[in-house]
Design a protein around this motif. Structure first.
Motif, PDB file in Angstrom:
ATOM      1  N   UNK A 112       0.806  -1.221   0.000  1.00 14.78           N
ATOM      2  CA  UNK A 112       0.000   0.000   0.000  1.00 14.78           C
ATOM      3  C   UNK A 112       0.840   1.273   0.000  1.00 14.78           C
ATOM      4  N   UNK A 113       2.150   1.123  -0.160  1.00 16.75           N
ATOM      5  CA  UNK A 113       3.040   2.292  -0.140  1.00 16.75           C
ATOM      6  C   UNK A 113       2.826   3.139  -1.394  1.00 16.75           C
ATOM      7  N   UNK A 114       2.733   4.446  -1.203  1.00 16.12           N
ATOM      8  CA  UNK A 114       2.580   5.397  -2.296  1.00 16.12           C
ATOM      9  C   UNK A 114       3.964   5.958  -2.626  1.00 16.12           C
ATOM     10  N   UNK A 115       4.704   5.212  -3.464  1.00 16.50           N
ATOM     11  CA  UNK A 115       6.097   5.547  -3.740  1.00 16.50           C
ATOM     12  C   UNK A 115       6.344   5.582  -5.244  1.00 16.50           C
ATOM     13  N   UNK A 116       7.090   6.592  -5.675  1.00 22.07           N
ATOM     14  CA  UNK A 116       7.563   6.670  -7.055  1.00 22.07           C
ATOM     15  C   UNK A 116       9.024   6.268  -7.043  1.00 22.07           C
ATOM     16  N   UNK A 117       9.411   5.402  -7.968  1.00 24.36           N
ATOM     17  CA  UNK A 117      10.778   4.880  -7.994  1.00 24.36           C
ATOM     18  C   UNK A 117      11.415   5.232  -9.327  1.00 24.36           C
ATOM     19  N   UNK A 118      12.643   5.753  -9.257  1.00 21.97           N
ATOM     20  CA  UNK A 118      13.423   6.003 -10.458  1.00 21.97           C
ATOM     21  C   UNK A 118      14.811   5.419 -10.249  1.00 21.97           C
ATOM     22  N   UNK A 119      15.527   5.157 -11.335  1.00 21.36           N
ATOM     23  CA  UNK A 119      16.862   4.577 -11.239  1.00 21.36           C
ATOM     24  C   UNK A 119      17.780   5.221 -12.274  1.00 21.36           C
ATOM     25  N   UNK A 120      19.020   5.439 -11.855  1.00 26.66           N
ATOM     26  CA  UNK A 120      20.031   5.976 -12.752  1.00 26.66           C
ATOM     27  C   UNK A 120      21.399   5.501 -12.274  1.00 26.66           C
ATOM     28  N   UNK A 121      22.113   4.802 -13.128  1.00 26.41           N
ATOM     29  CA  UNK A 121      23.457   4.290 -12.798  1.00 26.41           C
ATOM     30  C   UNK A 121      23.482   3.515 -11.482  1.00 26.41           C
ATOM     31  N   UNK A 125      16.097   6.179  -6.577  1.00 28.91           N
ATOM     32  CA  UNK A 125      15.503   7.289  -5.828  1.00 28.91           C
ATOM     33  C   UNK A 125      14.063   6.923  -5.486  1.00 28.91           C
ATOM     34  N   UNK A 126      13.730   7.060  -4.198  1.00 25.25           N
ATOM     35  CA  UNK A 126      12.377   6.822  -3.713  1.00 25.25           C
ATOM     36  C   UNK A 126      11.761   8.168  -3.364  1.00 25.25           C
ATOM     37  N   UNK A 127      10.543   8.405  -3.822  1.00 20.70           N
ATOM     38  CA  UNK A 127       9.818   9.628  -3.491  1.00 20.70           C
ATOM     39  C   UNK A 127       8.368   9.262  -3.230  1.00 20.70           C
ATOM     40  N   UNK A 128       7.726  10.014  -2.353  1.00 17.37           N
ATOM     41  CA  UNK A 128       6.320   9.764  -2.058  1.00 17.37           C
ATOM     42  C   UNK A 128       6.039   9.916  -0.586  1.00 17.37           C
ATOM     43  N   UNK A 129       4.809   9.561  -0.217  1.00 15.94           N
ATOM     44  CA  UNK A 129       4.364   9.674   1.172  1.00 15.94           C
ATOM     45  C   UNK A 129       4.070   8.293   1.726  1.00 15.94           C
ATOM     46  N   UNK A 130       4.590   8.050   2.927  1.00 19.20           N
ATOM     47  CA  UNK A 130       4.396   6.764   3.583  1.00 19.20           C
ATOM     48  C   UNK A 130       3.676   6.975   4.903  1.00 19.20           C
ATOM     49  N   UNK A 156      11.405   9.993   0.620  1.00 16.86           N
ATOM     50  CA  UNK A 156      10.019   9.825   1.047  1.00 16.86           C
ATOM     51  C   UNK A 156       9.758  10.654   2.293  1.00 16.86           C
ATOM     52  N   UNK A 157       8.493  10.947   2.519  1.00 18.71           N
ATOM     53  CA  UNK A 157       8.073  11.646   3.726  1.00 18.71           C
ATOM     54  C   UNK A 157       7.057  10.781   4.447  1.00 18.71           C
ATOM     55  N   UNK A 158       6.900  11.039   5.733  1.00 17.62           N
ATOM     56  CA  UNK A 158       5.955  10.277   6.545  1.00 17.62           C
ATOM     57  C   UNK A 158       4.764  11.164   6.854  1.00 17.62           C
TER      58      UNK A 158
END
Length: 183
Positions: A112-121, A125-130, A156-158
């Protein structure tokens, strides 16, 4: 009674059995930590708790250490000898493949985590609200343990139900939180 007095009245064998048991139980109950190879013991002189074993990520190493320090409650200093296993990765693997692998692992660990995931090299990177710190640890650990990940940039933020509407907790890096105030 001060912690120093408590230590002086306990024999090393009693400290060893009690603290070791508390540490092992806490590790095994933490779903975000793979504690299958970890151990804790009081050294021969009874002067410190020594953590041993190996883990798959630096995040797991820190989590295990922080939990052990919390269980030791100042009775004895904690020495961390936990080893992080070498990172397995294919330098030619596309970022998109890594991102999908991490998304799958995070979805399994925290559905149920609201997380956006990106990857580079090989940096994720995790971003979103937990919803809380426990969910954040599960998400971070799942990303960090994924094959091919060198580092996790956790942004991420809580956001909790106990907060006032519109308030979000953003973590302060430990180095800043530990510094004395200049005022």
């Amino acid at each position: 009674m001060s912690t120093t007095n408590q230590v002086s009245t306990m024999t090393p064998a009693v400290v060893d059995l009690g603290v070791r048991d508390l540490i092992l139980r806490s590790w095994r109950s933490e779903r975000s930590l793979d504690a299958s190879t970890l151990d804790a013991a009081v050294d021969v002189g009874g002067n410190q708790i020594v953590l041993t074993g190996d883990v798959g990520s630096y995040t797991d190493r820190l989590t295990a250490h922080e939990m052990a320090v919390g269980q030791a409650r100042g009775l004895l200093p904690v020495r961390n000898q936990i080893v992080v296993r070498p990172i397995e990765c294919d330098p030619t693997e596309p970022d998109a493949v890594l991102r999908v692998r991490v998304e799958r692992a995070v979805r399994e660990a925290a559905p149920h985590a609201d997380v956006t995931i990106s990857a580079s090299d090989h940096v994720v990177r995790l971003a979103g609200r937990l919803s809380g710190d426990h969910e954040r640890r599960r998400v971070h650990a799942a990303a960090a343990r994924s094959r091919g990940v060198h580092f996790v940039d956790d942004r991420t933020t809580i956001t909790g139900s106990d907060l006032s509407p519109g308030r979000t907790l953003v973590p302060v890096p430990r180095s800043r939180a530990m510094e004395p105030s200049s005022s």
